[in-house]
Design a protein around this motif. Structure first.
Motif, PDB file in Angstrom:
ATOM      1  N   GLU A 106     -54.779  -0.537  -0.829  1.00 24.99           N
ATOM      2  CA  GLU A 106     -53.491  -0.603  -1.509  1.00 24.99           C
ATOM      3  C   GLU A 106     -53.499   0.400  -2.657  1.00 24.99           C
ATOM      4  O   GLU A 106     -54.491   0.639  -3.290  1.00 24.99           O
TER       5      GLU A 106
ATOM      6  N   ALA B 287     -43.469  -3.583   3.874  1.00 26.29           N
ATOM      7  CA  ALA B 287     -44.516  -2.619   3.562  1.00 26.29           C
ATOM      8  C   ALA B 287     -45.719  -3.334   2.967  1.00 26.29           C
ATOM      9  O   ALA B 287     -46.864  -3.007   3.288  1.00 26.29           O
ATOM     10  N   HIS B 288     -45.505  -4.322   2.135  1.00 31.46           N
ATOM     11  CA  HIS B 288     -46.607  -5.065   1.523  1.00 31.46           C
ATOM     12  C   HIS B 288     -47.360  -5.876   2.587  1.00 31.46           C
ATOM     13  O   HIS B 288     -48.580  -5.952   2.567  1.00 31.46           O
ATOM     14  N   LYS B 289     -46.645  -6.490   3.547  1.00 35.32           N
ATOM     15  CA  LYS B 289     -47.287  -7.275   4.600  1.00 35.32           C
ATOM     16  C   LYS B 289     -48.092  -6.379   5.523  1.00 35.32           C
ATOM     17  O   LYS B 289     -49.164  -6.748   5.977  1.00 35.32           O
TER      18      LYS B 289
ATOM     19  N   HIS C 282     -33.572  -3.010   0.525  1.00 32.02           N
ATOM     20  CA  HIS C 282     -34.719  -2.434  -0.187  1.00 32.02           C
ATOM     21  C   HIS C 282     -35.809  -3.491  -0.397  1.00 32.02           C
ATOM     22  O   HIS C 282     -37.010  -3.198  -0.252  1.00 32.02           O
ATOM     23  N   GLN C 283     -35.415  -4.720  -0.742  1.00 33.45           N
ATOM     24  CA  GLN C 283     -36.393  -5.786  -0.936  1.00 33.45           C
ATOM     25  C   GLN C 283     -37.116  -6.104   0.376  1.00 33.45           C
ATOM     26  O   GLN C 283     -38.336  -6.310   0.396  1.00 33.45           O
TER      27      GLN C 283
ATOM     28  N   LYS D 287     -29.468  -3.453  -1.871  1.00 35.60           N
ATOM     29  CA  LYS D 287     -30.564  -4.018  -2.676  1.00 35.60           C
ATOM     30  C   LYS D 287     -31.415  -4.971  -1.836  1.00 35.60           C
ATOM     31  O   LYS D 287     -32.646  -4.954  -1.908  1.00 35.60           O
TER      32      LYS D 287
ATOM     33  N   ARG E 268     -37.547  -4.073   2.900  1.00 31.99           N
ATOM     34  CA  ARG E 268     -38.434  -2.943   3.168  1.00 31.99           C
ATOM     35  C   ARG E 268     -39.724  -3.063   2.364  1.00 31.99           C
ATOM     36  O   ARG E 268     -40.826  -2.869   2.889  1.00 31.99           O
ATOM     37  N   ASP E 269     -39.595  -3.394   1.082  1.00 25.05           N
ATOM     38  CA  ASP E 269     -40.780  -3.508   0.230  1.00 25.05           C
ATOM     39  C   ASP E 269     -41.684  -4.644   0.683  1.00 25.05           C
ATOM     40  O   ASP E 269     -42.915  -4.512   0.684  1.00 25.05           O
ATOM     41  N   LEU E 270     -41.093  -5.779   1.069  1.00 22.29           N
ATOM     42  CA  LEU E 270     -41.898  -6.912   1.554  1.00 22.29           C
ATOM     43  C   LEU E 270     -42.623  -6.564   2.850  1.00 22.29           C
ATOM     44  O   LEU E 270     -43.789  -6.903   3.037  1.00 22.29           O
TER      45      LEU E 270
END
Length: 135
Positions: free
Chosen positions: A134, A122-124, A115-116, A112, A118-120
């Motif tokens: 976006e 990707a957002h940066k 995954h967080q 978990k 990775r998501d952060l």
């Protein structure tokens, strides 16, 4: 080995019960329908040509008919047992797949967190490149 011995004893007892069912319950009504004949006494006699002084050769086809009925009943019961075992096996396999899916669906805390991250990241990366849109 003990299971095999139990299977043999139970199989023998089952065989005796089915034989009695055929000989004492099923074939007497059929004999009644064909004129009150006992199947065990149905015999075809062939004259003894080789030894004329001897009694004729008896072919006991009534007992043969009883054995065919016996075989049919045993085969039917074994068929039904195999069908039941296959059905239970399929049910167990479906439950096993369901449990494995549920276990696979539950993610560990480490996964978990990854995954967080990775998501952060990707957002940066998306916000770092202003010319990318976006979604």
């Amino acid at each position: 080995m003990f299971d095999l011995a139990i299977g043999i004893v139970v199989g023998t007892a089952f065989s005796n019960v089915v034989k009695s069912l055929v000989d004492d319950i099923i074939t007497p009504p059929f004999g009644l329908l064909i004129g009150g004949v006992d199947f065990a006494n149905l015999v075809a006699e062939i004259p003894n040509f080789v030894y004329p002084n001897q009694p004729p050769v008896a072919i006991r086809y009534g007992k043969f008919i009883q054995q065919i009925i016996y075989l049919f009943i045993v085969a039917l019961i074994l068929f039904l047992i195999v069908k039941l075992i296959n059905k239970l096996h399929k049910i167990a396999a479906k439950k096993k797949v369901g449990v494995e899916y549920a276990v696979a669906k539950e993610l560990s805390d480490e996964v978990k967190v990854l995954h967080q991250i990775r998501d952060l990241l990707a957002h940066k990366i998306i916000s770092f490149h202003p010319h990318k849109k976006e979604h």
